[in-house]
Design a protein around this motif. Structure first.
Motif, PDB file in Angstrom:
ATOM      1  N   MET A  98      43.979  36.652  47.319  1.00 32.71           N
ATOM      2  CA  MET A  98      42.657  36.339  46.938  1.00 32.71           C
ATOM      3  C   MET A  98      42.182  37.664  46.341  1.00 32.71           C
ATOM      4  SD  MET A  98      41.580  33.090  49.493  1.00 32.71           S
ATOM      5  CE  MET A  98      39.766  33.017  48.864  1.00 32.71           C
ATOM      6  N   ASN A  99      42.060  38.660  46.855  1.00 29.71           N
ATOM      7  CA  ASN A  99      41.569  39.924  46.425  1.00 29.71           C
ATOM      8  C   ASN A  99      42.398  40.612  45.317  1.00 29.71           C
ATOM      9  OD1 ASN A  99      39.135  40.299  47.991  1.00 29.71           O
ATOM     10  ND2 ASN A  99      40.400  40.564  49.764  1.00 29.71           N
ATOM     11  N   GLU A 100      43.785  40.437  45.691  1.00 29.28           N
ATOM     12  CA  GLU A 100      44.439  41.029  44.308  1.00 29.28           C
ATOM     13  C   GLU A 100      44.690  40.026  43.104  1.00 29.28           C
ATOM     14  OE1 GLU A 100      48.314  41.731  46.281  1.00 29.28           O
ATOM     15  OE2 GLU A 100      47.157  43.435  47.768  1.00 29.28           O
ATOM     16  N   ALA A 101      44.710  38.948  43.089  1.00 31.35           N
ATOM     17  CA  ALA A 101      44.953  38.102  42.246  1.00 31.35           C
ATOM     18  C   ALA A 101      43.971  37.185  41.423  1.00 31.35           C
ATOM     19  CB  ALA A 101      46.296  37.066  42.699  1.00 31.35           C
ATOM     20  N   PHE A 102      42.847  37.099  42.067  1.00 29.08           N
ATOM     21  CA  PHE A 102      41.860  36.148  41.430  1.00 29.08           C
ATOM     22  C   PHE A 102      41.062  37.205  40.668  1.00 29.08           C
ATOM     23  CE2 PHE A 102      41.169  32.781  44.907  1.00 29.08           C
ATOM     24  CZ  PHE A 102      42.289  32.309  44.610  1.00 29.08           C
ATOM     25  N   THR A 107      39.022  28.185  57.273  1.00 34.41           N
ATOM     26  CA  THR A 107      38.082  27.680  56.343  1.00 34.41           C
ATOM     27  C   THR A 107      37.479  28.642  55.317  1.00 34.41           C
ATOM     28  OG1 THR A 107      37.425  26.375  58.054  1.00 34.41           O
ATOM     29  CG2 THR A 107      35.821  26.594  56.621  1.00 34.41           C
ATOM     30  N   VAL A 108      37.551  28.561  54.161  1.00 36.73           N
ATOM     31  CA  VAL A 108      36.912  29.040  53.079  1.00 36.73           C
ATOM     32  C   VAL A 108      35.528  28.696  52.968  1.00 36.73           C
ATOM     33  CG1 VAL A 108      37.293  29.826  50.688  1.00 36.73           C
ATOM     34  CG2 VAL A 108      39.187  29.257  52.012  1.00 36.73           C
ATOM     35  N   GLU A 109      34.457  29.623  53.185  1.00 33.80           N
ATOM     36  CA  GLU A 109      33.047  29.339  53.056  1.00 33.80           C
ATOM     37  C   GLU A 109      32.583  29.074  51.823  1.00 33.80           C
ATOM     38  OE1 GLU A 109      29.314  32.303  52.904  1.00 33.80           O
ATOM     39  OE2 GLU A 109      31.308  32.857  52.148  1.00 33.80           O
ATOM     40  N   LYS A 110      33.115  29.495  50.832  1.00 29.04           N
ATOM     41  CA  LYS A 110      32.750  28.925  49.493  1.00 29.04           C
ATOM     42  C   LYS A 110      33.761  29.070  48.508  1.00 29.04           C
ATOM     43  CE  LYS A 110      29.744  30.674  45.573  1.00 29.04           C
ATOM     44  NZ  LYS A 110      29.023  31.670  45.179  1.00 29.04           N
ATOM     45  N   GLU A 111      33.949  27.970  47.781  1.00 31.36           N
ATOM     46  CA  GLU A 111      35.144  27.696  46.948  1.00 31.36           C
ATOM     47  C   GLU A 111      34.913  28.176  45.693  1.00 31.36           C
ATOM     48  OE1 GLU A 111      37.339  24.064  47.168  1.00 31.36           O
ATOM     49  OE2 GLU A 111      37.223  23.933  49.413  1.00 31.36           O
ATOM     50  N   CYS A 112      35.214  29.422  45.333  1.00 25.83           N
ATOM     51  CA  CYS A 112      34.873  29.909  43.908  1.00 25.83           C
ATOM     52  C   CYS A 112      36.023  29.153  42.837  1.00 25.83           C
ATOM     53  CB  CYS A 112      34.814  31.216  43.794  1.00 25.83           C
ATOM     54  SG  CYS A 112      36.731  31.923  44.025  1.00 25.83           S
ATOM     55  N   GLY A 113      35.614  29.340  41.577  1.00 25.33           N
ATOM     56  CA  GLY A 113      36.665  28.766  40.603  1.00 25.33           C
ATOM     57  C   GLY A 113      38.001  29.174  40.831  1.00 25.33           C
ATOM     58  N   CYS A 114      38.044  30.144  40.917  1.00 21.57           N
ATOM     59  CA  CYS A 114      39.655  30.776  41.068  1.00 21.57           C
ATOM     60  C   CYS A 114      40.341  30.028  42.427  1.00 21.57           C
ATOM     61  CB  CYS A 114      39.563  32.223  41.265  1.00 21.57           C
ATOM     62  SG  CYS A 114      39.201  33.336  39.777  1.00 21.57           S
ATOM     63  N   ARG A 155      39.622  27.231  43.385  1.00 24.01           N
ATOM     64  CA  ARG A 155      39.622  25.682  43.126  1.00 24.01           C
ATOM     65  C   ARG A 155      40.806  25.569  42.395  1.00 24.01           C
ATOM     66  NH1 ARG A 155      34.010  25.934  43.099  1.00 24.01           N
ATOM     67  NH2 ARG A 155      34.121  25.928  40.881  1.00 24.01           N
ATOM     68  N   LYS A 156      41.121  26.459  41.299  1.00 20.34           N
ATOM     69  CA  LYS A 156      42.304  26.524  40.523  1.00 20.34           C
ATOM     70  C   LYS A 156      43.565  26.707  41.425  1.00 20.34           C
ATOM     71  CE  LYS A 156      39.457  27.701  36.544  1.00 20.34           C
ATOM     72  NZ  LYS A 156      38.915  28.891  35.779  1.00 20.34           N
ATOM     73  N   SER A 157      43.639  27.513  42.393  1.00 18.76           N
ATOM     74  CA  SER A 157      44.741  27.907  43.110  1.00 18.76           C
ATOM     75  C   SER A 157      45.376  26.917  43.866  1.00 18.76           C
ATOM     76  CB  SER A 157      44.354  29.105  44.001  1.00 18.76           C
ATOM     77  OG  SER A 157      43.812  28.219  45.164  1.00 18.76           O
ATOM     78  N   ASP A 158      46.685  27.061  44.532  1.00 17.39           N
ATOM     79  CA  ASP A 158      47.230  26.165  45.236  1.00 17.39           C
ATOM     80  C   ASP A 158      46.864  26.109  46.757  1.00 17.39           C
ATOM     81  OD1 ASP A 158      48.950  25.375  42.980  1.00 17.39           O
ATOM     82  OD2 ASP A 158      50.360  26.722  43.415  1.00 17.39           O
TER      83      ASP A 158
END
Length: 81
Positions: A41-45, A5-12, A14-17
């Protein structure tokens, strides 16, 4: 079932796969996928956030936090400007 579970879906996110609340049959599969997600997420967002993984029984939670702003090196004593 083991769930990521992702606590909060940031814009990155939501745009990801990536998909939130995804379930796996085995703990190992869920842990491996959760670790890959956090690493990516830590490296590419966009680097506005930091992502960390916590395990809670059958849940793997990915938490989102604002990255701390870079410190300018000034101590705030008023003599740097």
């Amino acid at each position: 079932m083991f769930t990521i579970t992702v606590e909060k879906e940031c814009g990155c996110f939501r745009k990801s796969d990536f998909t939130n609340n995804v379930s796996f049959e085995t703990k190992d599969d869920a842990l491996i996928e959760a670790m890959k997600m956090v690493k990516h997420m830590n490296e590419a967002f966009c680097n506005k956030h930091e992502f960390r993984l916590e395990e809670d029984g059958q849940k793997f939670d990915i938490f989102v936090a604002e990255k701390p702003k870079a410190h300018s090196g000034c101590c705030g004593g008023g003599h740097c400007s």
